[in-house]
Write a protein that holds these residues in place. Structure first.
Motif, short mmCIF file in Angstrom:
data_model
loop_
_atom_site.label_atom_id
_atom_site.label_comp_id
_atom_site.label_asym_id
_atom_site.label_seq_id
_atom_site.Cartn_x
_atom_site.Cartn_y
_atom_site.Cartn_z
N MET A 117 -35.59 24.76 35.70
CA MET A 117 -35.73 24.00 36.94
C MET A 117 -37.19 23.71 37.29
O MET A 117 -37.51 22.59 37.72
CB MET A 117 -35.02 24.73 38.08
CG MET A 117 -33.51 24.85 37.86
SD MET A 117 -32.65 25.62 39.25
CE MET A 117 -32.88 24.39 40.50
N PRO A 118 -38.15 24.64 37.18
CA PRO A 118 -39.54 24.27 37.45
C PRO A 118 -40.02 23.15 36.55
O PRO A 118 -40.81 22.29 36.98
CB PRO A 118 -40.30 25.57 37.20
CG PRO A 118 -39.31 26.65 37.45
CD PRO A 118 -38.00 26.10 36.94
N LYS A 119 -39.56 23.15 35.32
CA LYS A 119 -39.96 22.08 34.41
C LYS A 119 -39.39 20.74 34.86
O LYS A 119 -40.03 19.69 34.75
CB LYS A 119 -39.49 22.42 33.00
CG LYS A 119 -40.11 21.55 31.93
CD LYS A 119 -39.72 22.07 30.54
CE LYS A 119 -40.41 21.23 29.47
NZ LYS A 119 -40.03 21.72 28.10
N VAL A 120 -38.14 20.77 35.38
CA VAL A 120 -37.54 19.54 35.90
C VAL A 120 -38.36 19.01 37.08
O VAL A 120 -38.64 17.80 37.17
CB VAL A 120 -36.08 19.80 36.32
CG1 VAL A 120 -35.51 18.58 37.01
CG2 VAL A 120 -35.23 20.16 35.10
N PHE A 121 -38.77 19.92 37.99
CA PHE A 121 -39.61 19.49 39.12
C PHE A 121 -40.91 18.85 38.63
O PHE A 121 -41.36 17.83 39.15
CB PHE A 121 -39.93 20.69 40.04
CG PHE A 121 -38.84 21.01 41.01
CD1 PHE A 121 -38.60 20.19 42.10
CD2 PHE A 121 -38.05 22.14 40.84
CE1 PHE A 121 -37.59 20.50 43.00
CE2 PHE A 121 -37.03 22.44 41.73
CZ PHE A 121 -36.80 21.62 42.82
N ALA A 122 -41.51 19.44 37.61
CA ALA A 122 -42.77 18.90 37.09
C ALA A 122 -42.57 17.52 36.48
O ALA A 122 -43.40 16.59 36.66
CB ALA A 122 -43.36 19.87 36.05
N VAL A 123 -41.47 17.35 35.73
CA VAL A 123 -41.19 16.02 35.13
C VAL A 123 -40.99 14.97 36.21
O VAL A 123 -41.50 13.85 36.12
CB VAL A 123 -39.98 16.12 34.19
CG1 VAL A 123 -39.52 14.73 33.77
CG2 VAL A 123 -40.30 16.96 32.96
N LEU A 124 -40.24 15.31 37.25
CA LEU A 124 -39.99 14.34 38.33
C LEU A 124 -41.29 13.94 39.05
O LEU A 124 -41.53 12.76 39.31
CB LEU A 124 -38.98 14.93 39.32
CG LEU A 124 -37.56 15.16 38.80
CD1 LEU A 124 -36.69 15.78 39.89
CD2 LEU A 124 -36.94 13.85 38.33
N MET A 125 -42.13 14.93 39.35
CA MET A 125 -43.38 14.61 40.05
C MET A 125 -44.33 13.81 39.15
O MET A 125 -45.03 12.91 39.61
CB MET A 125 -44.06 15.90 40.50
CG MET A 125 -43.27 16.68 41.56
SD MET A 125 -43.03 15.71 43.08
CE MET A 125 -44.72 15.58 43.64
N GLN A 126 -44.34 14.13 37.85
CA GLN A 126 -45.18 13.37 36.94
C GLN A 126 -44.72 11.92 36.84
O GLN A 126 -45.53 10.98 36.79
CB GLN A 126 -45.16 14.03 35.56
CG GLN A 126 -46.01 13.34 34.51
CD GLN A 126 -47.49 13.37 34.85
OE1 GLN A 126 -47.93 14.24 35.61
NE2 GLN A 126 -48.26 12.45 34.29
N ALA A 127 -43.40 11.69 36.80
CA ALA A 127 -42.87 10.32 36.77
C ALA A 127 -43.26 9.55 38.02
O ALA A 127 -43.61 8.37 37.97
CB ALA A 127 -41.36 10.35 36.60
N ALA A 128 -43.23 10.23 39.19
CA ALA A 128 -43.60 9.55 40.44
C ALA A 128 -45.08 9.20 40.46
O ALA A 128 -45.47 8.13 40.95
CB ALA A 128 -43.25 10.45 41.63
N ARG A 129 -45.94 10.08 39.92
CA ARG A 129 -47.38 9.82 39.97
C ARG A 129 -47.81 8.72 38.99
O ARG A 129 -48.78 8.01 39.24
CB ARG A 129 -48.14 11.11 39.65
CG ARG A 129 -47.97 12.21 40.69
CD ARG A 129 -48.93 13.36 40.42
NE ARG A 129 -48.69 14.47 41.32
CZ ARG A 129 -47.99 15.55 41.02
NH1 ARG A 129 -47.43 15.65 39.81
NH2 ARG A 129 -47.82 16.52 41.90
N THR A 130 -47.09 8.54 37.93
CA THR A 130 -47.50 7.59 36.90
C THR A 130 -46.83 6.23 37.02
O THR A 130 -47.18 5.31 36.27
CB THR A 130 -47.19 8.16 35.51
OG1 THR A 130 -45.79 8.47 35.41
CG2 THR A 130 -48.01 9.42 35.26
N THR A 131 -45.87 6.07 37.90
CA THR A 131 -45.17 4.78 38.06
C THR A 131 -45.97 3.88 39.01
O THR A 131 -46.32 4.28 40.12
CB THR A 131 -43.76 4.99 38.61
OG1 THR A 131 -43.02 5.84 37.72
CG2 THR A 131 -43.04 3.65 38.75
N ALA A 132 -46.28 2.66 38.57
CA ALA A 132 -47.03 1.71 39.40
C ALA A 132 -46.20 1.28 40.60
O ALA A 132 -45.00 1.00 40.47
CB ALA A 132 -47.43 0.49 38.57
N GLY A 133 -46.83 1.24 41.76
CA GLY A 133 -46.16 0.82 42.98
C GLY A 133 -45.70 1.95 43.85
O GLY A 133 -45.38 1.73 45.03
N VAL A 134 -45.65 3.18 43.31
CA VAL A 134 -45.25 4.34 44.10
C VAL A 134 -46.46 4.82 44.88
O VAL A 134 -47.54 5.03 44.31
CB VAL A 134 -44.69 5.45 43.20
CG1 VAL A 134 -44.40 6.70 44.02
CG2 VAL A 134 -43.43 4.98 42.49
#
Length: 800
Positions: free
Chosen positions: A729-746
């Motif tokens: 689960m901590p790894k899932v949280f990290a993947v989700l936050m990384q996707a949010a930080r790297t997506t243009a427009g967020v």
């Protein structure tokens, strides 16, 4: 100190007199009420109220001061000598102008001389009207003082006449008499100036009668000349030499008389209309600056962006365009100017007309504009001759022959291009006008030969003047169109599609209006050139002034046409005002959200409402008739227009409250999209599917309205996912936050938030909550974020 004591003593005396009068009046009224009535009091002969006894002292002070002010104004420098001097100058001018001709000479004058004489008399009429207006202004001020003095004198006379009944004390009666004496002195002070102004006004009215008589004589002579169109007014050309030479009289003397008359008229016109001419000069300089600016903008454009190639000659030759516009505008704004000035300006426009005519539209008859302009120049030299003299007739024949050759050349070119299949859509119209012109020129040539010089001059001059005026007006309309198109073209390359469309629609409407004005102007010039403008205008005036009664409402056909014209003009002006405010002025101002659109739209409604009221008044509807129309409208609203009125006033509420504005993203009753326009009845919403939905304004106020961009353009959305049981689960949280930080427009603020939402039947459920500042593209951003989440989980070896 003595002055203050004297004022205090005077106020104390007034107070004592006031108290004594109140006491005496109360005693007298009590005694009168106690005494038996022995006689019937006769009714008053006038309804003038006396000054109440308790207000006599105070009102006396006020009226005495007013009377003194009137006397002081009467002692001001008397303007009667100044007005008398101006009137004597006008009288001398009228006598001098009347002595320049005899009534029996009006019919034999050259047309230009008769026109100059009429304009000169019109100038005298304007000078007299200006003088009468200044005299009337002074007289009205003095008459107002005299009327007020008379009203106050009547009140005090009524007060003194009723003193025996009210029982005023002697000291009060003395005060009343003193006030009356001062008021009468003020009336005597104004008697002399008023009598002087009355005598001057009578002299001015007598002078107006002389001017009216002279104008009627000139109009009668012109009408007589027009009636001679079908009769001979000179010997035929095959008559004897001596007869032909003597037909026109002393030609040199007539030419000198026209020259002197025109010179004097020009001098007085420039002196009287100096302010108007200066305003026209300043406007011409402003127009020159605009044309130079438009020309610079056009030259800076790339060759590919010059969308209007027909405007190239106009925008590349700003000086010629300026001169042509000045010539045409002067004819509009100074129609009473000396004919010699207008002729000189038209001759100056010779070169600009040829330089600015679009070559593509005259490709069929390339040399026609040159021939038409040369014929006009040659025809204008007829001012050097007396029309019925042999030299004048020969000059008219030569001009007519050259005009016939020009029209023949035009028809030949049109026929050749028609055989080659190169004829344009206007070829048939031009060919018909050419045949009519040829017939008129041939008839004019024959009329000159047999001795009908008036008809010959009317037909020949009408064709030539009409042709040249048409070219000049066409070229001037092209210049104005090019200038307006350049001015209405946006300087911002990032303008929206709707802004660009509004600008194009506005420019198109201006172009159509210019064409209509140009055609009407050319038609008037043509009718005047053929000497049929006066009878046509009289006939139209008779038809348009014919009353039509509809119940208790009486209107005329002209009033109805004027009503329609005013309504159309009001909507056009309203659109122009809204366009200028919305796209040119208000965007450059710092205004609250939605205020610009509200101001522009409310201005539109205001101009339309004022235009409708003006249209009703112009149609001849009186106040009582207007009440009937509004009453009928109210009944219609009460029975069948409730929804329309509801939507209209709902639109006004939307304008003032501004819960939405064009550009907002809204959702209402299952419709979601962008607001494009808030109109009178409905609001246009552009859905994300590309459809335009018209939502009634009443529904926007009565239903739940969601505005995603009311305060800002931020929008929040969620991306949900599920992973297999046993995942880190901590790894899932990290993947989700990384996707949010790297997506243009967020957006980084507020920060993205990853949340574990619960245990599903076969997955651990997570939600990624993010914000974006790009509301228009939030769906695409959500899709990109979902893809980033999927790729991140797959790359991390987490089973979805």
């Amino acid at each position: 100190m003595k002055l203050r004591r004297w004022r205090a003593t005077r106020q104390l005396c007034h107070a004592l007199v006031l108290l004594a009068s109140i006491a005496c009046t109360g005693f007298a009224h009590t005694a009168a009420a106690a005494a038996p009535s022995t006689a019937t009091v006769a009714p008053a002969r006038q309804a003038i109220e006396a000054v109440p006894a308790g207000e006599i002292a105070l009102q006396a002070e006020v009226d005495e001061q007013f009377a003194q002010d009137v006397v002081d104004r009467a002692k001001e420098p008397d303007l009667a000598p100044e007005f008398a001097s101006s009137l004597e100058k006008l009288e001398a001018g009228v006598r001098g102008l009347a002595g320049r001709y005899k009534v029996n000479q009006l019919g034999t004058m050259h047309d230009s001389a008769r026109d100059t004489l009429r304009r000169y008399w019109k100038l005298r009429e304007q000078q007299l009207a200006d003088w009468m207006a200044r005299v009337r202004e002074i007289s009205m001020r003095q008459s107002a003082d005299v009327a007020e003095i008379a009203s106050r004198r009547a009140k005090w006379e009524a007060t003194r006449a009723g003193a025996g009944v009210s029982g005023l004390p002697p000291v009060v009666l003395t005060r009343v008499s003193g006030v009356l004496e001062k008021i009468q002195a003020a009336e005597r002070a104004f008697a002399g100036p008023l009598n002087s102004q009355l005598r001057l006004s009578r002299r001015g009215q007598a002078l107006q009668v002389q001017i009216d008589t002279a104008l009627k004589e000139i109009d009668a002579a012109q009408a007589n000349v027009d009636r001679r169109l079908m009769s001979r007014d000179a010997p035929p050309l095959f008559a004897g030499w001596d007869t032909l030479m003597d037909a026109g009289g002393d030609e040199l003397s007539a030419l000198k008389q026209r020259r002197d008359l025109g010179r004097q008229f020009l001098s007085e016109y420039a002196e009287f209309h100096g302010v108007r001419l200066r305003i026209l000069a300043v406007s011409a300089m402003v127009l020159l600056w605009l044309l130079l600016a438009a020309s610079r903008r056009y030259r800076k454009q790339s060759l590919a962006s010059r969308q209007l190639r027909a405007d190239a000659p106009i925008l590349e030759r700003p000086l010629s365009a300026w001169l042509l516009i000045v010539v045409v505008a002067f004819s509009y704004f100074a129609p009473d100017a000396p004919a010699i000035v207008r002729s000189v300006l038209l001759l100056l426009a010779f070169v600009p007309v040829l330089r600015l005519l679009p070559a593509a539209e005259f490709a069929v008859v390339k040399r026609l504009p040159f021939f038409a302009a040369a014929l006009f120049l040659l025809y204008k030299t007829n001012i050097l001759f007396v029309g019925t003299h042999l030299f004048g007739r020969v000059h008219l024949i030569l001009v007519g022959l050259l005009a016939i050759l020009t029209v023949w050349y035009l028809l030949a070119r049109l026929s050749a291009h028609s055989l080659q299949g190169k004829a344009t859509g206007y070829s048939a119209l031009i060919r018909g006008i050419g045949h009519l012109s040829m017939a008129a020129l041939v008839i004019g040539l024959g009329a000159n030969v047999i001795g009908n010089v008036t008809l010959a001059a009317a037909l020949t001059g009408g064709v030539i003047n009409s042709g040249y005026a048409g070219l000049a007006i066409y070229a001037a309309a092209g210049v104005l169109r090019a200038l307006l198109v350049q001015l209405t073209t946006s300087r911002k390359p990032t303008q929206s599609y709707e802004q660009a469309q509004r600008r194009l629609d506005f420019a198109h409407g201006l172009t159509k209006s210019l064409r209509a004005i140009a055609f009407v102007t050319w038609l008037v010039v043509t009718l005047a050139g053929f000497r049929v403008l006066r009878p046509v205008a009289d006939t139209l005036r008779g038809v348009l002034d014919h009353p039509v009664a509809i119940g208790s409402v009486s209107v005329t056909l002209g009033g109805l046409l004027l009503f329609v014209a005013c309504v159309v003009a009001s909507f056009w002006v309203a659109n122009a005002v809204r366009f200028v405010l919305r796209d040119e002025v208000l965007p450059h101002l710092t205004l609250p959200r939605g205020a610009a659109n509200s101001v522009a739209t409310l201005s539109y409604y205001g101009v339309v409402l004022v235009g409708l009221l003006v249209a009703m008044l112009a149609a001849g509807l009186e106040a009582s008739q207007l009440t009937i129309v509004l009453g009928a409208l109210g009944v219609g609203v009460g029975f069948g227009l409730q929804n329309v009125v509801n939507n209209f006033f709902s639109g006004l509420i939307l304008m003032f409250e501004r819960p939405i504005q064009p550009g907002d993203t809204v959702a209402i009753n299952g419709v979601e999209g962008t607001v494009r326009e808030i109109a009178m009845r409905a609001t246009r919403v552009r859905t994300f599917d590309g459809a335009d939905v018209f939502v009634p304004n009443g529904a926007l106020l009565s239903a739940n309205l969601t505005n995603w961009t009311l305060a800002d353009v931020h929008r929040r959305f969620d991306v949900t996912t599920g992973v297999a049981y046993g995942s880190d689960m901590p790894k899932v949280f990290a993947v989700l936050m990384q996707a949010a930080r790297t997506t243009a427009g967020v957006a980084s603020t507020p920060e993205p938030l990853a949340i574990f939402t619960g245990f599903g039947n076969s997955s651990l459920d997570f939600m990624l909550r993010v914000w974006t500042h790009d509301n228009d593209n939030w769906i695409a951003i959500r899709g990109a974020l979902s893809l980033a989440v999927h790729d991140g989980l797959v790359n991390a070896g987490i089973e979805i």
